[in-house]
Design an enzyme around this catalytic site. Structure first.
Site, PDB file in Angstrom:
ATOM      1  N   ASN A 127      38.823  29.134 -39.174  1.00 32.29           N
ATOM      2  CA  ASN A 127      38.443  28.299 -40.310  1.00 32.29           C
ATOM      3  C   ASN A 127      38.605  26.833 -39.916  1.00 32.29           C
ATOM      4  O   ASN A 127      39.422  26.487 -39.062  1.00 32.29           O
ATOM      5  CB  ASN A 127      39.324  28.605 -41.530  1.00 32.29           C
ATOM      6  CG  ASN A 127      38.924  27.762 -42.735  1.00 32.29           C
ATOM      7  OD1 ASN A 127      37.788  27.818 -43.173  1.00 32.29           O
ATOM      8  ND2 ASN A 127      39.847  26.974 -43.251  1.00 32.29           N
ATOM      9  N   GLU A 190      32.120  27.588 -39.775  1.00 28.55           N
ATOM     10  CA  GLU A 190      32.143  26.128 -39.709  1.00 28.55           C
ATOM     11  C   GLU A 190      31.742  25.603 -38.329  1.00 28.55           C
ATOM     12  O   GLU A 190      30.933  24.666 -38.223  1.00 28.55           O
ATOM     13  CB  GLU A 190      33.526  25.593 -40.095  1.00 28.55           C
ATOM     14  CG  GLU A 190      33.880  25.741 -41.556  1.00 28.55           C
ATOM     15  CD  GLU A 190      34.522  27.077 -41.886  1.00 28.55           C
ATOM     16  OE1 GLU A 190      34.862  27.298 -43.051  1.00 28.55           O
ATOM     17  OE2 GLU A 190      34.686  27.899 -40.942  1.00 28.55           O
ATOM     18  N   ASP A 236      42.897  11.182 -56.187  1.00 27.46           N
ATOM     19  CA  ASP A 236      41.843  12.096 -55.771  1.00 27.46           C
ATOM     20  C   ASP A 236      40.475  11.520 -56.116  1.00 27.46           C
ATOM     21  O   ASP A 236      40.333  10.340 -56.430  1.00 27.46           O
ATOM     22  CB  ASP A 236      42.052  13.489 -56.381  1.00 27.46           C
ATOM     23  CG  ASP A 236      41.672  14.589 -55.408  1.00 27.46           C
ATOM     24  OD1 ASP A 236      40.539  14.548 -54.881  1.00 27.46           O
ATOM     25  OD2 ASP A 236      42.492  15.480 -55.154  1.00 27.46           O
TER      26      ASP A 236
END
Length: 413
Positions: A127, A190, A236
């Site tokens: 990942n 990915e 964020d």
């Protein structure tokens, strides 16, 4: 990354800053005022860049396509690039103080590494994903691992087996590797996706903990285990502070740096953060809407935090296509809060053009869909409880059969 910086500099998209700049507040404040790449030649005595892909223009340039063709290009990808083994990397003893990790805002918990791609592998499954990581001494980071996302899942599997999760944190990657790591792709795809975006191939080296990683300016080798610590506050995507949580600690066991490395920093809530959060969802929305009508472009807007608001440009086939497109967009990107569907003569990247469509092509009683009690983004300050929200879609397209009444005056033939 250096090749992309040179390409962007040739297009006038780089601002070189040679005077000394501090990694605490000063560099982040400078990046806030522009979407051009900032190259700091003296950030606490080190080299660093911000805003590597802070605009659709810069991302499209890295992809080698025009901004208008970027989303269809990404939607056509097959995740079939070649990942080529290219030897090993030997790391030295870690010292995170050698890296100009930034403190972005006064209420932040500390210095945050925001542009590090975490590569991990467990039981043969790989990942790559981006996580914010709070510096926790010279050899530890506290990583925000969102529950249910792949890194968190792999860590749970390792801990259940009484083991640690081996990881590598790469900083200063080619922007297309960063983009691929931010994308929702099939499990373990990915690196093949990054290879495809790069033209068909990516070379990787293996660390002593077994994790494969592509070329980067800085690579940190380590393990995530059972140790946890407090993480946050942190700003964020919405520009508001995320709450404090107890999160996993990554123990850094080795560090590799290129000679005179270039650190990559991302401003939380800034333009690059918005592009990397939202742009990977645009091809997913494009493909979903293509299943119900003709679609030509998708933009997650800067004003919508690059994540919560979308504009979808369609070519209607039947009168109900606008509403079908709304539902398809919400299904493809569950954090999407408001979406506007427009015709081909409306530029989805131009807020004034989109507002014109709202003003001249919408009747609120028949052209809006409101969906209460639906899963939304946990980052939305208006969320209900653990993430439920109310969503709205607006069909701002012309009524079929009446197009002549909507022709916009122009001097062009």
């Amino acid at each position: 990354m250096r090749t992309c910086i040179d390409l962007m500099r040739s297009r006038g998209l780089v601002i070189d800053i040679h005077e000394p700049v501090s990694s605490e507040y000063e560099a982040p404040k400078r990046s806030f005022g522009t979407d051009k790449l900032l190259f700091f030649h003296n950030l606490d005595g080190k080299k660093a860049v911000m805003n590597v892909t802070a605009s659709r223009e810069s991302l499209a340039l890295a992809l080698g396509v025009s901004s208008e063709k970027m989303v269809p290009h990404l939607a056509s990808c097959r995740y079939d690039g070649r990942v080529v083994e290219d030897g090993t990397i030997t790391c030295s003893a870690p010292d995170l103080d050698q890296i100009p990790i930034m403190k972005h805002y006064p209420l932040d918990a500390g210095r945050y590494l925001c542009a590090g791609v975490v590569f991990s592998q467990y039981n043969g499954v790989e990942n790559a994903s981006v996580h914010r990581m709070l510096q926790y001494g010279k050899d530890k980071l506290v990583a925000r691992l969102v529950e249910g996302r792949h890194t968190h899942t792999l860590l749970k599997q390792a801990l259940a087996d009484g083991k640690e999760l081996p990881v590598a944190i790469a900083i200063g990657l080619h922007p297309l590797v960063m983009f691929a790591s931010c994308s929702r792709v099939p499990v373990g795809m990915e690196l093949p996706f990054a290879a495809e975006l790069l033209g068909g191939e990516i070379r990787v080296k293996t660390l002593s903990n077994g994790v494969r990683v592509p070329e980067a300016e800085i690579i940190l080798e380590g393990f995530a285990g059972a140790e946890t610590a407090q993480e946050g506050p942190f700003v964020d995507i919405t520009g508001t502070y995320d709450p404090v949580r107890i999160q996993p600690v990554i123990r850094i066991t080795g560090m590799y740096m290129k000679p005179d490395p270039i650190y990559h920093g991302i401003l939380p809530g800034g333009d690059e953060h918005k592009i990397l959060m939202g742009a990977p969802y645009e091809p997913l929305i494009y493909k979903a809407v293509a299943g119900v009508t003709g679609v030509t472009d998708v933009v997650l807007t800067k004003g919508g935090c690059g994540y919560l608001h979308g504009v979808v440009q369609i070519k209607k086939r039947t009168q109900g296509d606008g509403k079908n497109a709304i539902l398809a967009a919400f299904a493809a990107h569950t954090s999407l809060k408001h979406v506007v569907i427009v015709d081909g003569d409306i530029n989805p990247s131009d807020p004034l053009d989109v507002e014109y469509a709202l003003a001249t092509r919408v009747r609120a009683d028949i052209d809006t869909i409101i969906i209460p009690g639906i899963r939304g983004s946990s980052l939305d300050p208006t969320r209900i409880g653990d993430g439920l929200n109310v969503k709205m879609g607006i069909d701002a397209t012309m009524e079929m059969g009446r197009e002549d009444e909507f022709i916009r005056a122009s001097w062009e033939a």
